[in-house]
Motif scaffolding. Structure first.
Motif, PDB file in Angstrom:
ATOM      1  N   ARG A 160     -15.447  -9.257   7.434  1.00  0.00           N
ATOM      2  CA  ARG A 160     -15.477  -8.592   6.133  1.00  0.00           C
ATOM      3  C   ARG A 160     -14.067  -8.523   5.512  1.00  0.00           C
ATOM      4  N   GLY A 161     -13.948  -8.984   4.277  1.00  0.00           N
ATOM      5  CA  GLY A 161     -12.686  -8.931   3.568  1.00  0.00           C
ATOM      6  C   GLY A 161     -11.706 -10.033   3.931  1.00  0.00           C
ATOM      7  N   ARG A 162     -12.132 -11.005   4.760  1.00  0.00           N
ATOM      8  CA  ARG A 162     -11.240 -12.080   5.194  1.00  0.00           C
ATOM      9  C   ARG A 162     -11.787 -13.430   4.747  1.00  0.00           C
ATOM     10  N   LEU A 163     -10.898 -14.370   4.514  1.00  0.00           N
ATOM     11  CA  LEU A 163     -11.300 -15.741   4.292  1.00  0.00           C
ATOM     12  C   LEU A 163     -11.733 -16.331   5.634  1.00  0.00           C
ATOM     13  N   VAL A 164     -12.931 -16.911   5.693  1.00  0.00           N
ATOM     14  CA  VAL A 164     -13.456 -17.492   6.926  1.00  0.00           C
ATOM     15  C   VAL A 164     -13.398 -19.009   6.807  1.00  0.00           C
ATOM     16  N   VAL A 165     -12.702 -19.642   7.752  1.00  0.00           N
ATOM     17  CA  VAL A 165     -12.586 -21.101   7.788  1.00  0.00           C
ATOM     18  C   VAL A 165     -13.434 -21.584   8.961  1.00  0.00           C
ATOM     19  N   ASP A 166     -14.552 -22.201   8.655  1.00  0.00           N
ATOM     20  CA  ASP A 166     -15.553 -22.549   9.664  1.00  0.00           C
ATOM     21  C   ASP A 166     -15.375 -23.999  10.105  1.00  0.00           C
ATOM     22  N   CYS A 167     -14.874 -24.183  11.321  1.00  0.00           N
ATOM     23  CA  CYS A 167     -14.652 -25.516  11.889  1.00  0.00           C
ATOM     24  C   CYS A 167     -15.669 -25.840  12.978  1.00  0.00           C
ATOM     25  N   GLU A 184     -19.512 -15.971   0.498  1.00  0.00           N
ATOM     26  CA  GLU A 184     -18.694 -16.298  -0.674  1.00  0.00           C
ATOM     27  C   GLU A 184     -17.216 -16.427  -0.329  1.00  0.00           C
ATOM     28  N   HIS A 185     -16.823 -15.929   0.849  1.00  0.00           N
ATOM     29  CA  HIS A 185     -15.436 -16.069   1.305  1.00  0.00           C
ATOM     30  C   HIS A 185     -15.347 -17.027   2.495  1.00  0.00           C
ATOM     31  N   THR A 186     -16.387 -17.862   2.674  1.00  0.00           N
ATOM     32  CA  THR A 186     -16.435 -18.784   3.800  1.00  0.00           C
ATOM     33  C   THR A 186     -16.311 -20.225   3.317  1.00  0.00           C
ATOM     34  N   VAL A 187     -15.549 -21.004   4.052  1.00  0.00           N
ATOM     35  CA  VAL A 187     -15.384 -22.427   3.752  1.00  0.00           C
ATOM     36  C   VAL A 187     -15.705 -23.228   5.009  1.00  0.00           C
ATOM     37  N   ALA A 188     -16.660 -24.135   4.908  1.00  0.00           N
ATOM     38  CA  ALA A 188     -16.995 -25.024   6.019  1.00  0.00           C
ATOM     39  C   ALA A 188     -16.162 -26.296   5.895  1.00  0.00           C
ATOM     40  N   VAL A 189     -15.450 -26.645   6.949  1.00  0.00           N
ATOM     41  CA  VAL A 189     -14.565 -27.819   6.922  1.00  0.00           C
ATOM     42  C   VAL A 189     -15.345 -29.056   7.334  1.00  0.00           C
ATOM     43  N   ARG A 190     -15.379 -30.046   6.455  1.00  0.00           N
ATOM     44  CA  ARG A 190     -16.042 -31.319   6.728  1.00  0.00           C
ATOM     45  C   ARG A 190     -15.023 -32.447   6.589  1.00  0.00           C
ATOM     46  N   VAL A 191     -15.098 -33.414   7.481  1.00  0.00           N
ATOM     47  CA  VAL A 191     -14.149 -34.526   7.473  1.00  0.00           C
ATOM     48  C   VAL A 191     -14.865 -35.787   7.031  1.00  0.00           C
ATOM     49  N   THR A 227      -0.754 -17.061   3.997  1.00  0.00           N
ATOM     50  CA  THR A 227      -2.105 -16.824   4.484  1.00  0.00           C
ATOM     51  C   THR A 227      -3.044 -16.816   3.290  1.00  0.00           C
ATOM     52  N   PRO A 228      -3.850 -17.862   3.123  1.00  0.00           N
ATOM     53  CA  PRO A 228      -4.742 -17.915   1.958  1.00  0.00           C
ATOM     54  C   PRO A 228      -5.780 -16.805   2.005  1.00  0.00           C
ATOM     55  N   GLN A 229      -6.144 -16.317   0.843  1.00  0.00           N
ATOM     56  CA  GLN A 229      -7.118 -15.240   0.740  1.00  0.00           C
ATOM     57  C   GLN A 229      -8.440 -15.702   0.146  1.00  0.00           C
ATOM     58  N   THR A 230      -8.445 -16.860  -0.494  1.00  0.00           N
ATOM     59  CA  THR A 230      -9.642 -17.366  -1.156  1.00  0.00           C
ATOM     60  C   THR A 230      -9.808 -18.850  -0.827  1.00  0.00           C
ATOM     61  N   PRO A 231     -11.028 -19.386  -1.017  1.00  0.00           N
ATOM     62  CA  PRO A 231     -11.209 -20.824  -0.807  1.00  0.00           C
ATOM     63  C   PRO A 231     -10.265 -21.666  -1.658  1.00  0.00           C
ATOM     64  N   VAL A 245      -7.690 -33.037   0.171  1.00  0.00           N
ATOM     65  CA  VAL A 245      -8.842 -32.144   0.277  1.00  0.00           C
ATOM     66  C   VAL A 245      -9.551 -32.012  -1.057  1.00  0.00           C
ATOM     67  N   GLU A 246     -10.827 -31.674  -0.960  1.00  0.00           N
ATOM     68  CA  GLU A 246     -11.657 -31.380  -2.124  1.00  0.00           C
ATOM     69  C   GLU A 246     -12.545 -30.189  -1.787  1.00  0.00           C
ATOM     70  N   LEU A 247     -12.598 -29.240  -2.673  1.00  0.00           N
ATOM     71  CA  LEU A 247     -13.422 -28.051  -2.476  1.00  0.00           C
ATOM     72  C   LEU A 247     -14.689 -28.206  -3.305  1.00  0.00           C
ATOM     73  N   THR A 248     -15.846 -28.091  -2.661  1.00  0.00           N
ATOM     74  CA  THR A 248     -17.107 -28.245  -3.372  1.00  0.00           C
ATOM     75  C   THR A 248     -17.950 -26.992  -3.234  1.00  0.00           C
ATOM     76  N   SER A 249     -18.670 -26.667  -4.277  1.00  0.00           N
ATOM     77  CA  SER A 249     -19.527 -25.474  -4.290  1.00  0.00           C
ATOM     78  C   SER A 249     -20.841 -25.771  -3.581  1.00  0.00           C
ATOM     79  N   PRO A 250     -21.507 -24.729  -3.071  1.00  0.00           N
ATOM     80  CA  PRO A 250     -22.802 -24.939  -2.402  1.00  0.00           C
ATOM     81  C   PRO A 250     -23.861 -25.408  -3.385  1.00  0.00           C
ATOM     82  N   ALA A 251     -24.854 -26.140  -2.859  1.00  0.00           N
ATOM     83  CA  ALA A 251     -25.938 -26.610  -3.718  1.00  0.00           C
ATOM     84  C   ALA A 251     -26.699 -25.443  -4.327  1.00  0.00           C
TER      85      ALA A 251
END
Length: 265
Positions: A160-167, A184-191, A227-231, A245-251
């Motif tokens: 809660r309240g943290r940027l989550v980087v999901d690897c 909304e504060h989570t980013v899934a890393v895809r290669v 320390t990034p706070q947002t995607p 890198v490219e940041l894409t929104s969820p479908a």
């Protein structure tokens, strides 16, 4: 920032620390669930060889882990930072980070998912084991669903309240799916690998190389001055560190965003 990692199939062996103490592991509210999985794994590993291999999905070579699974309570331990091996952890270099001045920040910024322990922090000490999140472990059933039931409330509070980087890989992502409050504060890393065919750039998802790239990305984030706070801040920081890198929104709205890390070749 909170970085979610998968474990590795390969594990260092043997340990050199004291025997397992479940009560000493981080997130102690998970102790009853950890005890349940540990007991079930011990019982399955004590079955006849062919039956144990079938339940745990082990090859003949991997069956050497069964005696270790039966001795987890008395075996020597080592830090999770040293236990997990493989290309992701080779690039991440957690042991090196824990020896540095930012050790406390690193330890609280990383969660390693485990089919046996749920999640671990890098400084948690456990014995080497063999168990995959894709296993349906009697009598608990599929471990992804078992851990999701026990991790959701705990990890939602942690994130809660943290940027989550999901690897994490797909199997381990099943153990915790961020709800709307966290997503909304989570980013899934895809290669993605980019190649040029007849002058046209083409991209494809990669697997083995993805582990190395995710390890490198996690190391860069843990050693960065910011320390990034947002995607969006995450994407800017990684671009500044030399990643494409490219940041894409969820479908569909409300889900995690995806951060594509582009590699050439």
């Amino acid at each position: 920032m909170l970085i979610l990692l998968p474990p590795s199939e390969g594990k260092a062996f043997p340990g050199d620390g004291p025997p397992l103490s479940l009560d000493s592991l981080s997130l102690p509210e998970l102790t009853p669930a950890r005890e349940s999985v540990l007991t079930a794994l011990e019982e399955v590993s004590a079955r006849p060889l062919a039956e144990a291999r079938t339940v745990l999905g082990l090859s003949s070579r991997q069956a050497e882990a069964l005696p270790r699974n039966r001795e987890l309570r008395t075996a020597a331990t080592l830090r999770a930072a040293d236990l997990y091996t493989g290309v992701l952890y080779d690039r991440l270099r957690l042991g090196e980070l824990l020896a540095g001045p930012a050790a406390a920040r690193v330890d609280t910024s990383v969660l390693i998912f485990s089919a046996l322990w749920g999640v671990l922090r890098p400084s948690d000490t456990v014995p080497p084991y063999r168990l995959s999140m894709g296993v349906s472990l009697p009598p608990l059933g599929p471990l992804g669903a078992f851990w999701r039931a026990h991790l959701t409330e705990t990890l939602t509070a942690v994130a809660r309240g943290r940027l989550v980087v999901d690897c994490r890989s797909t199997a381990y992502a099943a153990a915790f799916r961020p709800g709307p409050e966290i997503a909304e504060h989570t980013v899934a890393v895809r290669v993605l690998r980019q190649t040029v065919v007849d002058g046209v750039p083409r991209r494809s998802v990669v697997s083995h190389q993805a582990k190395a790239v995710r390890g490198a990305v996690a190391h860069s984030l843990l050693t960065a001055q910011e320390t990034p706070q947002t995607p969006g801040e995450l994407a800017i920081l990684l671009a500044d560190l030399g990643y494409q890198v490219e940041l894409t929104s969820p479908a569909r709205g409300g889900g995690p965003q995806t951060l594509n890390v582009i590699v050439s070749g």
